[in-house]
Scaffold this motif. Structure first.
Motif, PDB file in Angstrom:
ATOM      1  N   GLU A  21     -19.742 -26.567  12.683  1.00  0.00           N
ATOM      2  CA  GLU A  21     -20.699 -25.455  12.751  1.00  0.00           C
ATOM      3  C   GLU A  21     -19.989 -24.168  13.176  1.00  0.00           C
ATOM      4  OE1 GLU A  21     -21.198 -28.463  13.944  1.00  0.00           O
ATOM      5  OE2 GLU A  21     -23.025 -29.174  12.960  1.00  0.00           O
ATOM      6  N   GLN A  22     -19.077 -24.291  14.126  1.00  0.00           N
ATOM      7  CA  GLN A  22     -18.370 -23.094  14.617  1.00  0.00           C
ATOM      8  C   GLN A  22     -17.563 -22.449  13.494  1.00  0.00           C
ATOM      9  OE1 GLN A  22     -14.561 -23.652  16.236  1.00  0.00           O
ATOM     10  NE2 GLN A  22     -14.524 -21.602  15.336  1.00  0.00           N
ATOM     11  N   ILE A  23     -16.833 -23.240  12.724  1.00  0.00           N
ATOM     12  CA  ILE A  23     -16.006 -22.708  11.641  1.00  0.00           C
ATOM     13  C   ILE A  23     -16.883 -22.087  10.556  1.00  0.00           C
ATOM     14  CG2 ILE A  23     -14.431 -23.394   9.760  1.00  0.00           C
ATOM     15  CD1 ILE A  23     -13.264 -25.497  11.723  1.00  0.00           C
ATOM     16  N   ASN A  51     -17.079  -8.072  15.546  1.00  0.00           N
ATOM     17  CA  ASN A  51     -16.098  -8.767  16.381  1.00  0.00           C
ATOM     18  C   ASN A  51     -16.670 -10.133  16.703  1.00  0.00           C
ATOM     19  OD1 ASN A  51     -13.889  -7.100  16.768  1.00  0.00           O
ATOM     20  ND2 ASN A  51     -14.837  -5.979  18.432  1.00  0.00           N
ATOM     21  N   ILE A  52     -15.880 -11.175  16.404  1.00  0.00           N
ATOM     22  CA  ILE A  52     -16.365 -12.518  16.717  1.00  0.00           C
ATOM     23  C   ILE A  52     -15.397 -13.178  17.696  1.00  0.00           C
ATOM     24  CG2 ILE A  52     -16.886 -14.826  15.800  1.00  0.00           C
ATOM     25  CD1 ILE A  52     -17.496 -13.530  13.112  1.00  0.00           C
ATOM     26  N   GLU A  53     -15.955 -13.710  18.784  1.00  0.00           N
ATOM     27  CA  GLU A  53     -15.136 -14.502  19.695  1.00  0.00           C
ATOM     28  C   GLU A  53     -15.682 -15.919  19.727  1.00  0.00           C
ATOM     29  OE1 GLU A  53     -13.182 -11.357  22.808  1.00  0.00           O
ATOM     30  OE2 GLU A  53     -14.384 -13.016  23.575  1.00  0.00           O
ATOM     31  N   THR A  54     -14.764 -16.879  19.775  1.00  0.00           N
ATOM     32  CA  THR A  54     -15.194 -18.275  19.815  1.00  0.00           C
ATOM     33  C   THR A  54     -14.727 -18.908  21.115  1.00  0.00           C
ATOM     34  OG1 THR A  54     -13.213 -18.853  18.575  1.00  0.00           O
ATOM     35  CG2 THR A  54     -15.231 -18.626  17.315  1.00  0.00           C
ATOM     36  N   GLU A  55     -15.588 -19.724  21.681  1.00  0.00           N
ATOM     37  CA  GLU A  55     -15.271 -20.433  22.922  1.00  0.00           C
ATOM     38  C   GLU A  55     -15.625 -21.904  22.752  1.00  0.00           C
ATOM     39  OE1 GLU A  55     -17.455 -18.509  26.043  1.00  0.00           O
ATOM     40  OE2 GLU A  55     -16.058 -16.818  26.168  1.00  0.00           O
ATOM     41  N   LYS A  56     -14.971 -22.727  23.583  1.00  0.00           N
ATOM     42  CA  LYS A  56     -15.224 -24.170  23.487  1.00  0.00           C
ATOM     43  C   LYS A  56     -15.595 -24.711  24.860  1.00  0.00           C
ATOM     44  CE  LYS A  56     -13.227 -28.292  21.477  1.00  0.00           C
ATOM     45  NZ  LYS A  56     -12.284 -28.818  20.528  1.00  0.00           N
ATOM     46  N   PHE A  57     -16.511 -25.689  24.852  1.00  0.00           N
ATOM     47  CA  PHE A  57     -16.972 -26.346  26.078  1.00  0.00           C
ATOM     48  C   PHE A  57     -15.803 -27.040  26.768  1.00  0.00           C
ATOM     49  CE2 PHE A  57     -20.292 -28.536  28.506  1.00  0.00           C
ATOM     50  CZ  PHE A  57     -19.649 -29.700  28.903  1.00  0.00           C
ATOM     51  N   LEU A  58     -15.724 -26.884  28.099  1.00  0.00           N
ATOM     52  CA  LEU A  58     -14.698 -27.587  28.872  1.00  0.00           C
ATOM     53  C   LEU A  58     -15.366 -28.195  30.100  1.00  0.00           C
ATOM     54  CD1 LEU A  58     -11.649 -28.193  29.362  1.00  0.00           C
ATOM     55  CD2 LEU A  58     -11.576 -26.111  30.729  1.00  0.00           C
ATOM     56  N   SER A  59     -15.267 -29.510  30.238  1.00  0.00           N
ATOM     57  CA  SER A  59     -15.893 -30.192  31.371  1.00  0.00           C
ATOM     58  C   SER A  59     -14.969 -30.149  32.587  1.00  0.00           C
ATOM     59  CB  SER A  59     -16.181 -31.643  30.988  1.00  0.00           C
ATOM     60  OG  SER A  59     -16.612 -32.355  32.139  1.00  0.00           O
ATOM     61  N   ILE A  80     -19.475 -17.128  19.660  1.00  0.00           N
ATOM     62  CA  ILE A  80     -19.832 -18.465  19.179  1.00  0.00           C
ATOM     63  C   ILE A  80     -19.301 -19.469  20.188  1.00  0.00           C
ATOM     64  CG2 ILE A  80     -19.664 -20.160  17.316  1.00  0.00           C
ATOM     65  CD1 ILE A  80     -19.025 -17.890  15.393  1.00  0.00           C
ATOM     66  N   ARG A  81     -20.206 -20.294  20.735  1.00  0.00           N
ATOM     67  CA  ARG A  81     -19.796 -21.302  21.717  1.00  0.00           C
ATOM     68  C   ARG A  81     -19.959 -22.697  21.132  1.00  0.00           C
ATOM     69  NH1 ARG A  81     -21.842 -18.909  27.605  1.00  0.00           N
ATOM     70  NH2 ARG A  81     -19.907 -17.780  27.982  1.00  0.00           N
ATOM     71  N   ASP A  82     -18.862 -23.408  21.056  1.00  0.00           N
ATOM     72  CA  ASP A  82     -18.876 -24.779  20.575  1.00  0.00           C
ATOM     73  C   ASP A  82     -19.176 -25.700  21.769  1.00  0.00           C
ATOM     74  OD1 ASP A  82     -16.292 -26.976  19.102  1.00  0.00           O
ATOM     75  OD2 ASP A  82     -18.385 -27.328  19.625  1.00  0.00           O
ATOM     76  N   CYS A  83     -20.358 -26.360  21.726  1.00  0.00           N
ATOM     77  CA  CYS A  83     -20.786 -27.195  22.854  1.00  0.00           C
ATOM     78  C   CYS A  83     -20.241 -28.628  22.776  1.00  0.00           C
ATOM     79  CB  CYS A  83     -22.312 -27.254  22.914  1.00  0.00           C
ATOM     80  SG  CYS A  83     -23.057 -25.646  23.099  1.00  0.00           S
ATOM     81  N   CYS A  84     -19.568 -28.949  21.662  1.00  0.00           N
ATOM     82  CA  CYS A  84     -18.900 -30.255  21.495  1.00  0.00           C
ATOM     83  C   CYS A  84     -19.839 -31.460  21.522  1.00  0.00           C
ATOM     84  CB  CYS A  84     -17.822 -30.464  22.571  1.00  0.00           C
ATOM     85  SG  CYS A  84     -16.522 -29.228  22.482  1.00  0.00           S
TER      86      CYS A  84
END
Lengths: 390, 233
Positions: B13-15, B31-39, B65-69
């Motif tokens: 979905e993020q891509i 401007n697009i920024e992408t982030e990923k969930f980190l536990s 855009i936040r990837d919640c994994c």
């Protein structure tokens, strides 16, 4: 016999009126995790069940001095059994026991009552001291065999306070018969939950190496890599008063440590887990029915281990005759335990209501569609009315 | 500058969303920024930047855009982030997750459930569903198959898989990701979660079709694009 529901009322006399604290119709399942806010009554609910079990088994011989009433429903082999008990200032004023529609015991304030004699096949009048339970005083496997289930249920209670020491501060002294053997079999009651050293020793003697290996597997399951556990003379303990025997302690051998670690040096969290795993396995190996209470389950363990411990216990008791009631305050533990095991206790004034899958099935099922973490079931109070207010 | 945050359930979905936004808005406008969930353990988590944030010229639109994994984390992440995103003056927050593994018959209940508990006094937020999975949107863009492989024609698909991605209602396909995988396998190509595999598909989609044509067939894509259009206008 399993506990199906409990209703409890406690009365307090003030100068002007009578106040009450009520636990209203708490429906129980095989596995129960009591959750709720601080001071909602989680520990109190467990203590109430513990008091009842100890009264029914005769382990608590003196009636409590407060004014309380219980109504308990059991699922028994003979059918649905209802036991009612009221006492005040250490005296029983109401006690009734029926299975299905048949009343086996009905006793009043003066200790007098009517009881069913099985062999004679008729009801008989009786009188017991006001400070005694009739179901304990009149326990007789010939005439009143129906009381045996109540006794066994009460006797099967194991109440673990996981937030406390769980026996870390207790050692064991074994009476030596001769140099080669230790007399110790069957002398430790598994109800004495602090005496884990003795319970472990007893378990190994009764059940063999399988018992030990199950404990090691259990510890590995939750993330403690131990390769051995045993009991040894404890040289670390300073004896203040002279005793003949040297006390024994539990030692574990962790895989990544050269030496074994005595129980005094094991972290409190690890020891609590070890103690619980030993004692739960003991109950399982005994193969009888058991009523297990665990207060503050997972306390002192990191998130992964406390979740693993609960999963371990729930998996281990699957298919056994053990009924389990746990309590927790830990948000992250709550998020990993399936909602189907939850019992949410809500205190409004003096009344505690319990919401769970048994009495709120649709709401608990609907929560799955919210996409929220389990803990949000509490924070949003979804359990009260589900989607109905939207 | 207008700001939008989109929480997605995974890398696919993020891509896709990143590419779609660039196609719709134009790379020079956004401007697009992408982030990923980190536990961090004990239920604690944060989102970390996937790409180092460069000094970009200020553009008209900014999208995070936040990837919640995990599909189960999208709603919680949206809820937890709303106070801070409101403070940072975001205009809108969207969550995007698949219906699967829930069933088609549960969509209505899922929509009600996902709306529950979203506060209405913070930045407007809505969780949207890709019915049944985002791969249904890829399936429906039928011109892309022959770009994966010349031999991957619609006739070949129809003949071998007993379904027609051009004419059938792909939103009723229970597990579109499996369908896509089976289609690619007809020409011995793979489709899986890996970045390379997803990018290969996302890069060959015709975005004019995705943006202009597919919303007429796919209600869930239509909803998502409407939110994007509202933000961009």
């Amino acid at each position: 016999m399993k506990l199906e529901s409990i209703t409890f009322n406690q009365y307090y006399q003030s100068e002007t009126n009578i106040n009450t604290w009520i636990l209203d119709d708490f429906l129980l399942q095989n596995v129960n995790l009591i959750v709720g806010k601080n001071a909602s009554g989680k520990t109190r609910a467990l203590n109430i069940m513990s008091t009842l079990a100890n009264l029914l088994s005769g382990h608590k011989t003196e009636m409590p001095s407060d004014h309380s009433c219980f109504k308990i429903v059991f699922r028994s082999e003979r059918g649905r059994a209802v036991y009612e008990l009221c006492y005040r200032e250490k005296k029983v004023y109401k006690e009734k026991y029926r299975i299905g529609k048949k009343v086996f015991l009905n006793r009043r304030e003066d200790g007098k009552g009517v009881i069913f004699a099985e062999q004679l096949k008729k009801k008989m009048k009786f009188q017991v001291p006001e400070s005694n339970l009739a179901c304990v005083f009149k326990r007789d496997s010939v005439q009143h065999p129906y009381f045996e289930e109540l006794y066994k249920w009460g006797d099967s209670l194991r109440h673990y306070k996981f937030g406390e020491k769980m026996g870390k501060d207790h050692l064991a002294i074994f009476e030596k018969k001769d140099d080669k053997s230790r007399v110790g079999e069957e002398t430790v009651s598994p109800k004495e939950t602090s005496l884990v050293v003795g319970i472990f020793d007893q378990g190994v003697k009764k059940f063999g190496d399988n018992f030990k290996s199950e404990i090691i597997k259990g510890m590995e399951f939750i993330g403690y890599d131990i390769e051995d556990i045993d009991i040894e003379l404890s040289g670390e303990v300073k004896i203040v008063r002279p005793i003949k025997q040297t006390p024994h302690a539990i030692y574990v051998k962790e895989r990544d440590l050269e030496d074994r670690t005595a129980q005094f040096y094991i972290s409190q969290g690890m020891f609590r887990a070890l103690s619980l795993i030993i004692q739960i396995n003991y109950s399982i190996f005994e193969e009888g029915s058991c009523f297990i209470l665990i207060d503050d389950v997972g306390e002192g363990l990191d998130f992964d281990r406390s979740s693993s411990l609960i999963n371990y216990i729930v998996e281990k008791i699957e298919g056994t005759d053990i009924q389990l009631v746990m309590s927790t305050n830990d948000r992250f533990v709550m998020n990993t335990v399936p909602l189907k095991y939850w019992s949410i206790i809500l205190r409004e004034g003096a009344e505690c209501r319990v919401y769970n899958y048994k009495n709120s099935k649709k709401i608990f099922n609907d929560f799955e569609y919210t996409g929220m973490a389990n803990f949000d079931m509490l924070t949003t109070e979804f359990y009260k009315s589900g989607f109905s207010d939207k | 500058m207008k700001k939008l945050a989109i929480f997605v359930e995974g890398q696919t979905e993020q891509i896709f969303v990143e590419r779609l936004l660039n196609e719709i808005a134009g790379e020079k406008n956004i401007n697009i920024e992408t982030e990923k969930f980190l536990s961090h353990g004990r239920g604690k988590y944060s989102f970390v930047a996937l790409k180092a944030s460069k000094n970009r010229p200020k553009r008209k639109y900014y999208v995070l855009i936040r990837d919640c994994c995990n599909d189960a984390k999208v709603k919680s992440a949206v809820k937890d982030s709303l106070p801070s995103l409101s403070k940072e003056k975001y205009n809108k927050v969207i969550g995007l997750r698949d219906v699967y593994p829930k069933k088609y018959s549960e969509i209505k209940k899922l929509k009600i459930g996902l709306a529950y508990g979203i506060p209405d006094n913070l930045v407007p937020a809505e969780i949207l569903l890709a019915i049944m999975e985002i791969e249904a949107w890829f399936l429906a863009e039928v011109t892309h198959f022959e770009k994966i492989d010349n031999n991957l024609t619609l006739d070949l698909i129809r003949a071998n898989l007993n379904f027609d991605p051009e004419k059938d209602n792909v939103q009723k396909r229970e597990h579109p990701k499996e369908d896509l995988k089976n289609i690619y396998q007809l020409v011995r190509k793979t489709y899986n979660k890996k970045k390379q595999s997803v990018e290969r598909t996302v890069n060959v989609l015709d975005y004019s079709i995705v943006y202009l044509e597919l919303p007429k067939r796919l209600s869930s894509l239509s909803q998502f694009i409407k939110h994007i259009d509202d933000f961009l206008n």
